[in-house]
Structure formats: C-alpha cells, structure tokens
Motif scaffolding. Structure first.
Motif, PDB file in Angstrom:
ATOM      1  N   VAL A 228       0.824  -1.183   0.064  1.00 46.43           N
ATOM      2  CA  VAL A 228       0.047  -0.051  -0.061  1.00 46.43           C
ATOM      3  C   VAL A 228       0.850   1.226  -0.019  1.00 46.43           C
ATOM      4  N   ASP A 229       0.595   2.142  -1.009  1.00 45.66           N
ATOM      5  CA  ASP A 229       1.527   3.515  -1.057  1.00 45.66           C
ATOM      6  C   ASP A 229       0.675   4.354  -0.439  1.00 45.66           C
ATOM      7  N   PHE A 230       1.484   5.302   0.412  1.00 46.53           N
ATOM      8  CA  PHE A 230       0.777   6.422   0.903  1.00 46.53           C
ATOM      9  C   PHE A 230       1.608   7.476   0.675  1.00 46.53           C
ATOM     10  N   TYR A 231       0.832   8.620   0.088  1.00 44.13           N
ATOM     11  CA  TYR A 231       1.305   9.874  -0.652  1.00 44.13           C
ATOM     12  C   TYR A 231       1.374  10.820   0.465  1.00 44.13           C
ATOM     13  N   ASP A 232       2.421  11.548   0.504  1.00 48.40           N
ATOM     14  CA  ASP A 232       2.598  12.857   1.480  1.00 48.40           C
ATOM     15  C   ASP A 232       2.109  14.146   0.411  1.00 48.40           C
ATOM     16  N   PRO A 233       1.062  14.472   0.630  1.00 50.82           N
ATOM     17  CA  PRO A 233       0.586  15.638  -0.372  1.00 50.82           C
ATOM     18  C   PRO A 233       1.506  16.985  -0.213  1.00 50.82           C
ATOM     19  N   LYS A 236       5.339  15.314  -1.449  1.00 56.75           N
ATOM     20  CA  LYS A 236       5.033  14.290  -2.822  1.00 56.75           C
ATOM     21  C   LYS A 236       5.804  13.070  -2.587  1.00 56.75           C
ATOM     22  N   HIS A 237       6.400  12.900  -1.328  1.00 57.82           N
ATOM     23  CA  HIS A 237       7.013  11.512  -1.103  1.00 57.82           C
ATOM     24  C   HIS A 237       5.905  10.597  -1.078  1.00 57.82           C
ATOM     25  N   VAL A 238       6.389   9.121  -1.408  1.00 55.75           N
ATOM     26  CA  VAL A 238       5.550   8.122  -1.402  1.00 55.75           C
ATOM     27  C   VAL A 238       6.187   7.118  -0.608  1.00 55.75           C
ATOM     28  N   LYS A 239       5.308   6.609   0.266  1.00 49.68           N
ATOM     29  CA  LYS A 239       6.094   5.531   1.184  1.00 49.68           C
ATOM     30  C   LYS A 239       5.267   4.294   0.891  1.00 49.68           C
ATOM     31  N   ARG A 240       5.900   3.252   0.395  1.00 47.54           N
ATOM     32  CA  ARG A 240       5.261   2.013   0.292  1.00 47.54           C
ATOM     33  C   ARG A 240       5.579   0.932   1.148  1.00 47.54           C
ATOM     34  N   LEU A 241       4.263   0.565   1.628  1.00 48.39           N
ATOM     35  CA  LEU A 241       4.334  -0.306   3.234  1.00 48.39           C
ATOM     36  C   LEU A 241       3.901  -1.813   2.528  1.00 48.39           C
ATOM     37  N   ARG A 242       4.492  -2.402   3.299  1.00 49.14           N
ATOM     38  CA  ARG A 242       4.102  -4.084   3.207  1.00 49.14           C
ATOM     39  C   ARG A 242       3.291  -4.544   4.687  1.00 49.14           C
ATOM     40  N   PHE A 243       2.030  -5.078   4.606  1.00 43.59           N
ATOM     41  CA  PHE A 243       1.305  -5.662   5.668  1.00 43.59           C
ATOM     42  C   PHE A 243       2.031  -6.881   5.779  1.00 43.59           C
ATOM     43  N   GLU A 244       2.344  -7.298   7.221  1.00 42.45           N
ATOM     44  CA  GLU A 244       2.681  -8.584   7.539  1.00 42.45           C
ATOM     45  C   GLU A 244       1.401  -9.082   8.502  1.00 42.45           C
ATOM     46  N   PRO A 245       1.168 -10.335   8.700  1.00 40.55           N
ATOM     47  CA  PRO A 245      -0.018 -10.933   9.162  1.00 40.55           C
ATOM     48  C   PRO A 245      -0.228 -10.506  10.737  1.00 40.55           C
ATOM     49  N   LEU A 250      -2.981   2.480  11.069  1.00 44.08           N
ATOM     50  CA  LEU A 250      -4.205   3.462  11.267  1.00 44.08           C
ATOM     51  C   LEU A 250      -3.792   4.612  10.664  1.00 44.08           C
ATOM     52  N   HIS A 251      -4.712   5.348   9.908  1.00 43.86           N
ATOM     53  CA  HIS A 251      -4.391   6.446   9.042  1.00 43.86           C
ATOM     54  C   HIS A 251      -5.623   7.566   8.984  1.00 43.86           C
ATOM     55  N   ARG A 252      -5.037   8.792   8.852  1.00 45.31           N
ATOM     56  CA  ARG A 252      -5.941   9.763   8.637  1.00 45.31           C
ATOM     57  C   ARG A 252      -6.754   9.350   7.196  1.00 45.31           C
ATOM     58  N   GLY A 253      -7.976   9.449   7.161  1.00 48.42           N
ATOM     59  CA  GLY A 253      -8.943   9.352   5.997  1.00 48.42           C
ATOM     60  C   GLY A 253      -8.169  10.200   4.830  1.00 48.42           C
ATOM     61  N   SER A 254      -7.784  11.318   5.169  1.00 48.30           N
ATOM     62  CA  SER A 254      -7.456  12.251   4.374  1.00 48.30           C
ATOM     63  C   SER A 254      -5.982  12.030   3.628  1.00 48.30           C
ATOM     64  N   VAL A 255      -5.229  10.801   4.025  1.00 48.28           N
ATOM     65  CA  VAL A 255      -4.019  10.862   3.367  1.00 48.28           C
ATOM     66  C   VAL A 255      -4.011   9.573   2.068  1.00 48.28           C
ATOM     67  N   PRO A 256      -3.765  10.264   0.945  1.00 48.30           N
ATOM     68  CA  PRO A 256      -4.085   9.477  -0.204  1.00 48.30           C
ATOM     69  C   PRO A 256      -3.269   8.026  -0.239  1.00 48.30           C
ATOM     70  N   HIS A 257      -4.038   7.243  -0.591  1.00 48.08           N
ATOM     71  CA  HIS A 257      -3.390   6.052  -0.864  1.00 48.08           C
ATOM     72  C   HIS A 257      -3.712   5.243  -1.793  1.00 48.08           C
ATOM     73  N   ALA A 258      -2.994   4.098  -2.232  1.00 48.81           N
ATOM     74  CA  ALA A 258      -3.329   3.139  -3.143  1.00 48.81           C
ATOM     75  C   ALA A 258      -2.567   1.801  -3.067  1.00 48.81           C
ATOM     76  N   ALA A 259      -3.261   0.636  -3.413  1.00 45.64           N
ATOM     77  CA  ALA A 259      -2.861  -0.879  -3.311  1.00 45.64           C
ATOM     78  C   ALA A 259      -2.403  -1.099  -4.647  1.00 45.64           C
ATOM     79  N   GLN A 260      -1.148  -1.490  -4.665  1.00 50.11           N
ATOM     80  CA  GLN A 260      -0.529  -2.083  -5.483  1.00 50.11           C
ATOM     81  C   GLN A 260      -0.976  -3.345  -6.114  1.00 50.11           C
TER      82      GLN A 260
END
Ligand SMILES: O=C(O)CCC(=O)C(=O)O
Ligand SMILES: [Fe+2]
Length: 310
Positions: A228-233, A236-245, A250-260
């Motif tokens: 899941v990529d989270f964008y800093d508006p 403009k940095h993008v943080k690419r995060l991976r979820f482990e089991p 927990l994020h602000r709804g306003s943070v733009p994000h996308a699933a690869q």
C-alpha cells in the motif's frame, strides 16, 4: 412439533438461502434493482443470521477480542482502567508515513480463529454484499449494520463493535487529536486481493476521519506485490508499505493511498472507518480543542445514523 416461534425463525434461514441474487452485471453496474434487493431483504437476512447463530452456536468458535496482540490488549485494558496510562498504547504505534501509524494488532498465531469463523460465515448460504468501492470485489463483505447485506451474525457483530469501541476510537483520538468528535459513526468492510480477481486499488482518500486497516493473512499465506502506497501531499514523497500478518495501519482518511497489484498469493484485510454524524470529517486546519485522556477513553453517546459511504 416446533413452537410457533421456531417455525417462524427456521423459515428465515431457509428463505434467505432460497433467495436469488441479482445478476453479476447488475451488481457491477450498481443497478437500482440491486439496491432494492438488499433493501427489501434486509430484515429477512438479519433474522437468518440470528437463526444461523442459534443453530450453530457450539459448533462454530466465535472470534474474540483475545485475538488482539497481547502487548496491545494489556496496554489498552490499562488505559480503560486508568486513562492517564494511555501513553503505553501510544508507544506501540509508530508513524511510518505522515499521518500513518503502524502496530501489531492481532496475534498471528490466533488469526486462524477469525479466518475459520469468516469461512464458516461465507458457507452459510446467506447472501452478503461485497464492497462497491473495490472494483470487482468478489470475496469481501460489508461489516457494519448501516450497510445492506452486512455480516449480521451476532457473534461477529460483538467482535466488530469491540474492535471499534474498545480499540480503534480511543487509539485514533490519541494519535490524531483532530478526529475527536468526528468518530461517533462506524463503517467497515473486508477485502481479499488475489491475482486474476481483485488485484489493486487506485489512489484515493477515504471518506473517513480515521481508517484502521488490519491484515488478517495467516502466517503461512504468502503474497507478493499488494503493497500500500501512502502519498505525502506536501513533500510528494511516496511511502510503500507492506503488511505482515496481524499488522495494522491506522491513518487519517485524508492521506491519499493506493494498493499495488498483487502478483502472487492472496492478501486479506479488514478495513474499519470512523467519521462524524452525517459523514462529517475534520476540516483541514480546524482548531483542535484540547481533550483529556478520560474523554478519549470513553464511548460516544451519539446514536448511529444510517449514512453509508458505499
Ligand atoms: O489495500 C488496502 O489495504 C487498502 C484498501 C483501501 O484503501 C480501501 O479499501 O479504501
Ligand atoms: Fe482506502
């Protein structure tokens, strides 16, 4: 001979199982007939779920809050007893991108209890509605009573409400003070990403004040891609995060994000939202009124409304 009551409730489950779902094309096109289907069967489905639970109680192990990571549950329990100790909860969450906090949420070794239960719900023959927001979602389910076709099994609902009321709301208030007061309303859904099925999600913001996204993959369920990529508006940095089991963001709804795109395996998650009455969310640069710890560790008295984002 059944009592009158039994005859009535037995028939709900049978009736629910006999329902014919609207055609898939109509579902994808969000046709009015689909909305009508869920709307007109809402009561029947709820009583079918109750009846199923009555019949199955004993044979299906219900998920309990014991699934929560031990450190987190101890800290949260302490904070409910003494809100001044809430810092121990805060310390378990790490800001991994602006407005995005990560922690171990579920104990991976116990996740199979939840997954086993969710599988049992999927096999009841009671129709559930997949989230419209996820392009073709074939496997996910709606979790909140405000959503038609939601997972209304009372055992699941008890678990869902505990996650929101005992965990998510006070933690979100602690990490993102501006959401306090925009958190009386709840929403939730589950997603299953799998190559060839639902694979990715375009960049978007959530219509929530806060979003809790919990990975419910079993330790042996490997996957590739699907970060899941989270964008800093601002930067403009993008943080690419991976979820482990069992991990949660927990994020602000306003943070733009996308699933690869997922390229191998499956990723299962549960997404919970909090927002205010009539779907209000905090306005950027809102004046934040200071709140006390005791106010954070409290349940809102507001009645839930019926507004559903999708
Ligand atoms: O794939 C994910 O984990 C993110 C899901 C998401 O952003 C959403 O459903 O709004
Ligand atoms: Fe999202």
């Amino acid at each position: 001979m059944n009592t009158h009551e039994n005859v009535k409730t037995t028939s709900s489950l049978a009736q629910a199982r006999a329902l014919t779902l609207p055609p898939r094309e109509a579902i994808l096109q969000r046709a009015p007939s689909v909305k009508q289907f869920w709307h007109s069967n809402a009561k029947l489905l709820e009583s079918a779920w109750q009846e199923w639970q009555k019949e199955e109680s004993g044979s299906v192990f219900e998920p309990s809050i014991q699934l929560v990571d031990e450190q987190l549950s101890k800290a949260v329990e302490q904070a409910w007893q003494n809100p001044d100790q809430e810092v121990a909860v805060k310390n378990l969450w790490h800001e991994v991108a602006p407005g995005v906090f990560k922690a171990q949420f579920f104990n991976p070794a116990r996740l199979e209890e939840l997954r086993y239960y969710l599988d049992a719900l999927a096999k009841t023959g009671i129709a559930t509605r997949a989230p419209f927001g996820i392009v073709y979602n074939r496997r996910g389910a709606m979790l909140d009573p405000r959503s038609e076709g939601y997972l209304a099994a009372p055992g699941f609902q008890a678990f869902y409400n505990q996650l929101l009321d005992d965990y998510m709301r006070p933690i979100a208030r602690l990490l993102m003070p501006e959401i306090h007061g925009f958190d009386s309303q709840t929403f939730g859904f589950s997603i299953e990403y799998q190559a060839g099925m639902d694979t990715s999600l375009q960049p978007h913001t959530d219509a929530s004040a806060a979003t809790l996204n919990i990975n419910i993959n079993l330790p042996e369920e490997q996957y590739e891609g699907s970060e899941v990529d989270f964008y800093d508006p601002i930067t403009k940095h993008v943080k690419r995060l991976r979820f482990e089991p069992g991990e949660a963001m927990l994020h602000r709804g306003s943070v733009p994000h996308a699933a690869q795109p997922i390229t191998k395996g499956t990723r299962n998650n549960m997404v919970l939202w909090l927002y205010g009455e009539k779907m209000q969310i905090p306005v950027f640069n809102n004046v934040i009124e200071p709140k006390t710890a005791a106010e954070r560790w409290a349940k809102p008295s507001n009645i839930k409304d019926k507004f559903a984002p999708f």
